[in-house]
Design an enzyme around this catalytic site. Structure first.
Site, PDB file in Angstrom:
ATOM      1  N   ARG A 171       0.854  -1.195   0.000  1.00  0.00           N
ATOM      2  CA  ARG A 171       0.000   0.000   0.000  1.00  0.00           C
ATOM      3  C   ARG A 171       0.888   1.242   0.000  1.00  0.00           C
ATOM      4  O   ARG A 171       1.504   1.579   1.008  1.00  0.00           O
ATOM      5  CB  ARG A 171      -0.935   0.030   1.201  1.00  0.00           C
ATOM      6  CG  ARG A 171      -1.698   1.354   1.294  1.00  0.00           C
ATOM      7  CD  ARG A 171      -2.994   1.306   2.081  1.00  0.00           C
ATOM      8  NE  ARG A 171      -2.819   1.149   3.499  1.00  0.00           N
ATOM      9  CZ  ARG A 171      -3.779   1.432   4.399  1.00  0.00           C
ATOM     10  NH1 ARG A 171      -4.952   1.889   4.011  1.00  0.00           N
ATOM     11  NH2 ARG A 171      -3.572   1.234   5.678  1.00  0.00           N
ATOM     12  N   ASP A 453      -3.387   3.118  14.246  1.00  0.00           N
ATOM     13  CA  ASP A 453      -2.576   3.685  13.180  1.00  0.00           C
ATOM     14  C   ASP A 453      -3.116   5.058  12.834  1.00  0.00           C
ATOM     15  O   ASP A 453      -3.951   5.613  13.556  1.00  0.00           O
ATOM     16  CB  ASP A 453      -2.502   2.753  11.973  1.00  0.00           C
ATOM     17  CG  ASP A 453      -3.859   2.517  11.317  1.00  0.00           C
ATOM     18  OD1 ASP A 453      -4.836   3.241  11.634  1.00  0.00           O
ATOM     19  OD2 ASP A 453      -3.958   1.615  10.468  1.00  0.00           O
TER      20      ASP A 453
END
Length: 535
Positions: A171, A453
């Site tokens: 990603r 996160d």
């Protein structure tokens, strides 16, 4: 500083980051030339994409309703198109584990028994120069099967010898971010092209030779133009390196509200390279606040109260499954961020919550799901095994029973719940503690039994902003909580950067207007100039 002159009229790439161990293996003249060619081809289109995003955001803020776009009517009505067939290593995706591309996380993820490891340069990585280039070295070593290390206390981390390791899917950072340590004509390169380009240049052919391929997760897309830009990047990258057209596979995170209204159009633009869609739940809620947070009828309750069974979340996930399966793509469910290995009672509660969530996803038609910790892989696999059996997926289950209208995707009021004092304090605490870790170069942080996160920090600070705006809590009350939580943070971690953390929270959560992302401002103010940053 390293400089390379690119060919075919492109500019000169300058490396402004401090040199590090083995950086020369990644920042080769050929790799920098490749980045320069991608930059020359797409720099203006990237800016056009960001301009269009701002225009659409202004339209939503002015009251123009969100709906399925008329320009996509023909695409949605055409039953004849499908995405590319599953690529090697992406047929069975029932459990995908996510995490930053550091060496320890990579070894644990690849060995975990999950079908896929999503190596995350976006939400799970604090984009210091060391982390960005170190992550590329991790991926190169993983593809070469030489990844391993020994900790200071003598613990060894090595890849298993057998071939059954998780498939790597990378990603890259989103289109809105830049990499200030790599510049052309004093202009920073797109962070998306840097993360994609370095991995593709070094690992695409290696992955093909190993029986896999260059696979990617695409973050923060909002519309079909974003997807078309990525598709053209794939086409050019394959052409420049002599990789057969259509080798790339991309899964798109549907983690913005605008993208939820263009799922089919996004898949259509990527159909030659499409692999599926993923339900990015926390960023989706964050996007809801960014898009419609100015309206009192879109005030969200504590994020812990907003489950995937809430009407607007259920509509979003049902539509995602139906869209994917209608077009032959995988539908991948949301994140389980729990951390096993706590107290027995806490573990039992965490496992029960994860099991219920994954069983719901499998029964709803998802083909796989996300976890953040290796300890959740067996449980999640069992939930999907019970539904899939020996089948690799359930794409043939087209969910024709699903009929989602625009109003269903926006039915926030029916979800009930209001902000609580505990929820306000939790959001302040999580944001402050995550900001401190992020500024120190940590992107995936264990807090209160969960892996947090950037996406959870974004929803935490955005909720505070929304609740202040709509009178659920006063700015002064939040500041008092900030004072208390900053003091607690400094007492627990004497090295915490409390002044920087407080200032970042003020800018990110207490400003008159909600900043689009905390990461853009914090990256420029802090990470670029820190050790390992710009020389």
């Amino acid at each position: 500083m390293t400089t390379t002159t690119a060919l075919r009229g492109t500019g000169t790439v300058q490396v402004l980051g401090v040199p590090g161990d083995r950086h020369d293996e990644i920042l080769t003249p050929g790799a920098l030339d490749f980045l320069a060619r991608l930059d020359a081809a797409f720099v203006h289109r990237r800016l056009d994409v960001l301009t269009e995003r701002r225009r659409r955001a202004e339209r939503a803020a002015s009251g123009v309703p969100l709906t399925f776009p008329l320009t996509g009517t023909a695409i949605r009505a055409d039953t004849g198109w499908r995405v590319a067939p599953p690529a090697p290593g992406l047929t069975d995706r029932r459990v995908e584990i996510t995490g930053p591309p550091d060496r320890r996380t990579a070894v644990e993820a690849l060995n975990s028994g999950a079908q896929v490891w999503m190596a995350d340069f976006e939400d799970a990585t604090s984009p210091t120069w060391h982390n960005v280039i170190g992550g590329q070295l991790t991926l190169l070593d993983a593809v070469e099967r030489r990844l391993g290390f020994t900790t200071a206390d003598g613990k060894e981390y090595r890849l298993r010898d057998d071939a059954d390791l998780a498939t790597i899917v990378v990603r890259p950072r989103g289109w809105h971010l830049v990499e200030k340590h790599l510049v052309v004509d004093e202009r920073p390169l797109s962070a998306s092209l840097v993360d994609f380009g370095l991995y593709f240049f070094h690992c695409a052919q290696r992955q093909i030779d190993a029986g896999r391929g260059p696979y990617f997760y695409l973050p923060k897309l909002e519309n079909r133009e974003d997807a078309r830009l990525w598709n053209d990047v794939f086409l050019l990258a394959q052409e420049l390196l002599g990789i057969p057209r259509g080798t790339v596979r991309a899964t798109v995170l549907i983690e913005t509200v605008p993208a939820a209204f263009e799922m089919e159009e996004i898949l259509y633009e990527l159909r030659e390279h499409g692999a599926g869609l993923n339900a990015g739940r926390w960023d989706y809620l964050f996007s809801l606040i960014k898009t419609l947070g100015h309206r009192s009828d879109f005030v969200l309750a504590d994020r812990s109260q907003i489950t995937m069974t809430a009407p607007f979340m259920r509509a979003y996930t049902d539509l995602l499954v139906r869209t994917c399966h209608r077009r032959g793509a995988h539908a991948i469910g949301g994140m389980a961020a729990q951390i096993p290995g706590q107290e027995p009672a806490a573990d039992e509660a965490a496992f029960a919550a994860v099991r219920l969530d994954k069983e719901r996803e499998a029964e709803d038609g998802f083909d796989g799901t996300w976890v953040a910790h290796p300890g959740l892989v067996p449980l999640s696999r069992t939930a999907f095994d019970d539904v899939l059996g020996q089948r690799p997926h359930q794409i043939d289950r087209t969910r024709e029973d699903v009929d989602v209208a625009p109003a269903d995707l926006l039915a926030v009021r029916r979800s009930g719940g209001t902000p609580t004092p505990e929820g306000i304090r939790t959001n302040v605490s999580i944001a402050l503690r995550y900001f401190d870790a992020w500024l120190r170069g940590e992107g995936a942080v264990p807090l209160n039994g969960l892996v947090e996160d950037a996406s959870t920090a974004e929803i935490a600070r955005a909720q505070i902003w929304q609740w202040i705006r709509h009178g659920c809590v006063t700015r002064d009350a939040v500041r008092r909580i900030v004072d208390e939580e900053v003091a607690a943070l400094g007492a627990e971690y004497p090295w915490a950067q409390v002044d920087e953390v407080r200032a970042l929270f003020e800018r990110a959560a207490l400003a008159r207007d909600l900043p689009a992302f905390f990461t853009t401002d914090a990256y420029t103010r802090h990470l670029v100039t820190k050790s390992g940053g710009r020389s």
